[in-house]
Design a protein around this motif. Structure first.
Motif, mmCIF file in Angstrom:
data_model
loop_
_atom_site.group_PDB
_atom_site.id
_atom_site.type_symbol
_atom_site.label_atom_id
_atom_site.label_comp_id
_atom_site.label_asym_id
_atom_site.label_seq_id
_atom_site.Cartn_x
_atom_site.Cartn_y
_atom_site.Cartn_z
ATOM 1 N N GLU A 267 0.825 -1.212 0.000
ATOM 2 C CA GLU A 267 0.000 0.000 0.000
ATOM 3 C C GLU A 267 0.858 1.260 0.000
ATOM 4 N N THR A 268 0.330 2.297 -0.625
ATOM 5 C CA THR A 268 0.906 3.634 -0.543
ATOM 6 C C THR A 268 -0.057 4.488 0.262
ATOM 7 N N VAL A 269 0.343 4.838 1.465
ATOM 8 C CA VAL A 269 -0.527 5.569 2.388
ATOM 9 C C VAL A 269 0.222 6.796 2.893
ATOM 10 N N ASP A 270 -0.466 7.931 2.915
ATOM 11 C CA ASP A 270 0.158 9.180 3.349
ATOM 12 C C ASP A 270 -0.014 9.397 4.849
ATOM 13 N N LEU A 271 0.932 10.142 5.420
ATOM 14 C CA LEU A 271 0.745 10.758 6.722
ATOM 15 C C LEU A 271 0.210 12.168 6.498
ATOM 16 N N LEU A 272 -0.607 12.645 7.424
ATOM 17 C CA LEU A 272 -1.145 14.007 7.367
ATOM 18 C C LEU A 272 -0.784 14.700 8.670
ATOM 19 N N LEU A 273 0.053 15.753 8.564
ATOM 20 C CA LEU A 273 0.641 16.351 9.758
ATOM 21 C C LEU A 273 0.734 17.867 9.644
ATOM 22 N N PRO A 274 0.576 18.568 10.766
ATOM 23 C CA PRO A 274 0.937 19.984 10.778
ATOM 24 C C PRO A 274 2.454 20.121 10.629
ATOM 25 N N ALA A 275 2.901 21.272 10.207
ATOM 26 C CA ALA A 275 4.341 21.510 10.095
ATOM 27 C C ALA A 275 5.010 21.262 11.447
ATOM 28 N N GLY A 276 6.198 20.668 11.421
ATOM 29 C CA GLY A 276 6.921 20.411 12.657
ATOM 30 C C GLY A 276 7.901 19.275 12.491
ATOM 31 N N ASN A 277 8.601 18.969 13.571
ATOM 32 C CA ASN A 277 9.559 17.863 13.578
ATOM 33 C C ASN A 277 8.967 16.712 14.361
ATOM 34 N N TYR A 278 9.050 15.512 13.796
ATOM 35 C CA TYR A 278 8.389 14.347 14.368
ATOM 36 C C TYR A 278 9.343 13.165 14.520
ATOM 37 N N GLU A 279 9.004 12.317 15.471
ATOM 38 C CA GLU A 279 9.657 11.019 15.621
ATOM 39 C C GLU A 279 8.684 9.962 15.092
ATOM 40 N N LEU A 280 9.167 9.103 14.214
ATOM 41 C CA LEU A 280 8.344 8.054 13.624
ATOM 42 C C LEU A 280 8.694 6.701 14.227
ATOM 43 N N ARG A 281 7.703 5.851 14.291
ATOM 44 C CA ARG A 281 7.954 4.441 14.575
ATOM 45 C C ARG A 281 6.859 3.623 13.903
ATOM 46 N N ALA A 282 7.156 2.368 13.649
ATOM 47 C CA ALA A 282 6.153 1.421 13.141
ATOM 48 C C ALA A 282 5.971 0.331 14.173
#
Length: 399
Positions: free
Chosen positions: A378-393
């Motif tokens: 799948e190709t799925v987007d994240l939707l986020l306000p501007a900023g710096n984020y930490e990702l995990r799965a």
């Protein structure tokens, strides 16, 4: 106890307002808004998280209707309303007659509600538990009601244990909500609603029925027990808060209804809003978001929908049907979120991943700013306000 938390809420409000001013200054003086990710992007097992049940895709072997309903709520809570929409009628048009005022457009609708709330002590707004844009509208409403002197935010979702302090009251001093604060509130759009009410200084009120009852009792009796408990809990909270308190209550579906419901055995009974009115003598301003859906166009006021008679709600809102792009609701990008691709290393090759984006510095316990379920290919987007984020799965638990 609820009123004593007002000072803590004000402290958080002041800090967040200051942070907002800094962010605004940065927007004025720096590069265009963008989303950036920290260097670490771990993949973890659900069992190694603080709340494994959040990532459990296993559904009890029950009848097909039950499983469909649970999957719809599960997918919506994990950012995949597109999967929920495949089976849920709540993503299909349900046209209602226009309101006599012909008010349309979000700000005009909010204006009409706020004008009506000028002298109200209690405003009750409902939601569909699978349509995230309803939570965004409640956040906008909370922001508009706070200048009128609304002080408390009650939500059906808040966990309300029989012993100990409700989790949401333990986190009053935090600028972010936590996954453990409630069930539906761990969905990111709901989490952002709670960030809004925290920033505005609202005091949280848990009120859900927490009594273990006879599950074999008729459905009508179980509903009556729950509605009575909720109404009494809210009446008690309002009395404890004092005569100057004003409360915004966020509920699911028919709890906001002011007229009786009929049952198949010919009985009629009252929902929570009507019971609260009778207990307190206060006529709540009631708003329904789930009955009416338009094919397209702006949010507008509508007449009462086909499932509720005149007088069931003071306002009925018709939202446009949710549409999707990149597997995600288009309304979120229209509201200002930036669309960002999930980094390739976090996309699963087998099983399923729940990809989460938390603001840098916030702990695992915080409700992420976005959370999305992804299956292989799948190709799925994240939707986020501007900023710096930490990702995990997180590797989901599956059959």
């Amino acid at each position: 106890m609820l009123w004593a938390m007002k000072d803590a809420a004000k402290t958080v409000k002041g800090a967040l307002v200051a942070m907002g001013a800094i962010a605004l200054s940065a927007c004025i003086t720096s590069e265009p808004a963008r989303v950036t990710f920290g260097p670490k992007m771990p993949i973890v097992d659900a069992a190694d998280t603080s709340l494994p049940i959040r990532y459990d895709l296993r559904i009890p072997d029950r009848d097909a209707a039950y499983r469909t309903s649970i999957f719809e709520q599960l997918y919506a809570g994990l950012g995949r309303e597109d999967l929920t929409a495949a089976t849920s009628d709540e993503y299909r048009p349900a046209s209602c007659a226009p309101h006599p005022s012909n008010v349309s457009g979000e700000q005009a609708v909010l204006d009409a509600i706020v004008d009506a709330a000028e002298n109200a002590r209690i405003v009750i707004v409902n939601e569909s538990h699978v349509v995230s844009r309803h939570r965004n509208f409640t956040a906008e409403l909370a922001a508009r009601l706070e200048p009128l002197g609304f002080t408390h935010f009650a939500a059906e979702t808040f966990s309300n244990p029989t012993d100990g302090v409700p989790p949401v009251l333990e986190s009053v001093g935090l600028p972010y909500p936590r996954d453990v604060d409630g069930h539906y509130s761990s969905e990111p759009a709901f989490g952002r609603l709670l960030r809004t009410v925290k920033r505005l200084g609202y005091i949280p009120v848990p009120y859900e029925d927490n009594v273990q009852r006879d599950r074999s009792a008729p459905v009508a009796q179980q509903i009556a027990w729950r509605e009575a408990f909720q109404a009494q809990a809210l009446a008690d909270a309002l009395a404890e808060a004092g005569p100057d308190a004003r409360m915004l209550v966020h509920v699911g579906y028919s709890h906001a209804r002011e007229t009786p419901i009929g049952f198949s055995d010919g009985r009629e009974d009252l929902w929570m809003a009507a019971r609260l009115r009778d207990l307190t003598g206060i006529d709540p301003l009631t708003i329904s978001q789930y009955q009416c859906r338009e094919e397209s166009g702006p949010i507008r006021l509508a007449g009462n929908g086909p499932d509720a008679p005149e007088g069931a709600f003071d306002f009925v809102i018709a939202h446009p049907v949710t549409r999707f792009e990149g597997q995600r609701p288009t309304w979120r990008a229209e509201a200002g979120d930036l669309r960002v691709s999930v980094p390739a290393p976090l996309i699963p090759t087998q099983g399923a991943h729940v990809v989460e984006a938390r603001l840098s510095g916030e702990p695992e316990a915080a409700v992420p700013m976005d959370r999305v379920l992804i299956f292989p290919g799948e190709t799925v987007d994240l939707l986020l306000p501007a900023g710096n984020y930490e990702l995990r799965a997180v590797q989901a638990m599956m059959d």
